[in-house]
Design a protein around this motif. Structure first.
Motif, mmCIF file in Angstrom:
data_model
loop_
_atom_site.group_PDB
_atom_site.id
_atom_site.type_symbol
_atom_site.label_atom_id
_atom_site.label_comp_id
_atom_site.label_asym_id
_atom_site.label_seq_id
_atom_site.Cartn_x
_atom_site.Cartn_y
_atom_site.Cartn_z
ATOM 1 N N ASN A 126 0.810 -1.217 0.000
ATOM 2 C CA ASN A 126 0.000 0.000 0.000
ATOM 3 C C ASN A 126 0.850 1.277 0.000
ATOM 4 O O ASN A 126 0.593 2.220 0.747
ATOM 5 N N SER A 127 1.860 1.279 -0.867
ATOM 6 C CA SER A 127 2.735 2.443 -0.960
ATOM 7 C C SER A 127 2.909 2.855 -2.417
ATOM 8 O O SER A 127 2.528 2.128 -3.338
ATOM 9 N N ALA A 128 3.487 4.025 -2.596
ATOM 10 C CA ALA A 128 3.791 4.519 -3.938
ATOM 11 C C ALA A 128 5.137 5.226 -3.887
ATOM 12 O O ALA A 128 5.600 5.644 -2.825
ATOM 13 N N VAL A 155 3.346 2.052 -8.047
ATOM 14 C CA VAL A 155 2.416 1.838 -6.940
ATOM 15 C C VAL A 155 2.385 0.354 -6.591
ATOM 16 O O VAL A 155 2.354 -0.502 -7.479
ATOM 17 N N ARG A 156 2.406 0.065 -5.286
ATOM 18 C CA ARG A 156 2.221 -1.309 -4.822
ATOM 19 C C ARG A 156 0.976 -1.353 -3.952
ATOM 20 O O ARG A 156 0.834 -0.589 -2.999
ATOM 21 N N THR A 163 1.636 -4.705 -7.822
ATOM 22 C CA THR A 163 2.602 -3.652 -8.126
ATOM 23 C C THR A 163 2.482 -3.264 -9.596
ATOM 24 O O THR A 163 2.519 -4.132 -10.474
#
Length: 220
Positions: A126-128, A155-156, A163
């Motif tokens: 949940n990151s970018a 983005v993941r 991803t």
């Protein structure tokens, strides 16, 4: 251990120099700050709530910076949105490299070997990340060189399989000698480990070395 308060030395040759509630693992150093932690061969220079968990990595000041499990990376934290989670707002840098004897496409990694959770720039769930990539290549002991660059957004989601690269960014050759003409590089999403996959195709069947400066603004 040198002065400070409530500091912990957890491994052989670990050192904590001042600060408060800092922890140093084997062959690691924490230089001041508050509630910082450095794992094996790691380093934290001041700041607060920083974590250098990947081997040979460092967090340089700031707050809530994190290298994750990535080897050889350097992070600068800009704080945390929930006042608890490292890596939520930071800059992260890592050097990736590869060697190639022919024109077979090759991936750059931290140790010029097979990509893994530690040797590539794996993202957290949940990151970018806003990426700035600078890839330079050189042919053996010659003066044939090339520089190619790329800006991109990755983005993941909730897992590595989620991803993705946003849009279709392409590398641009900034400078090249005649012998390096034809070099191509690509950025794709590695959905097996949840990281960017930076691959270069050499222009000729000769001994080429490649170094990539990986810069990312990371957000969770």
């Amino acid at each position: 251990m040198s002065r400070g308060q409530t500091n912990i030395w957890q491994g052989a040759n670990g050192v904590v120099v001042g600060g408060n509630n800092n922890t140093a693992g084997t062959d690691a150093v924490v230089a001041g700050g508050d509630h910082n932690s450095a794992g094996v061969n790691g380093f934290v220079a001041g700041g607060a709530n920083n974590v250098s968990a990947g081997g040979w990595g460092a967090v340089i000041g700031g707050k809530f910076g994190s290298t994750g499990d990535r080897y050889g990376g350097v992070a600068l934290g800009g704080g945390s949105f929930d006042s608890a989670t490292p890596g939520q707002a930071q800059v992260y840098r890592q050097i990736l490299r590869a060697t190639s004897p022919d024109t077979t496409p090759i991936r750059v990694t931290w140790n010029a070997e097979t990509a893994s959770q530690n040797t590539t720039c794996v993202l957290l769930d949940n990151s970018a990340a806003l990426l700035n990539l600078y890839l330079i290549g050189k042919q053996g002991n010659t003066d044939q060189v090339v520089l190619t660059c790329l800006g991109a957004l990755i983005v993941r989601g909730a897992s590595a399989a989620a991803t993705v690269i946003v849009g279709s960014p392409t590398f641009s050759v900034i400078a090249s000698t005649a012998g390096a003409a034809g070099t191509t590089a690509t950025l794709t999403a590695d959905t097996s480990i949840g990281s960017p996959n930076i691959t270069v195709t050499p222009p000729t069947s000769a001994d080429w070395t490649w170094v990539c400066l990986y810069e990312a603004v990371e957000i969770i």
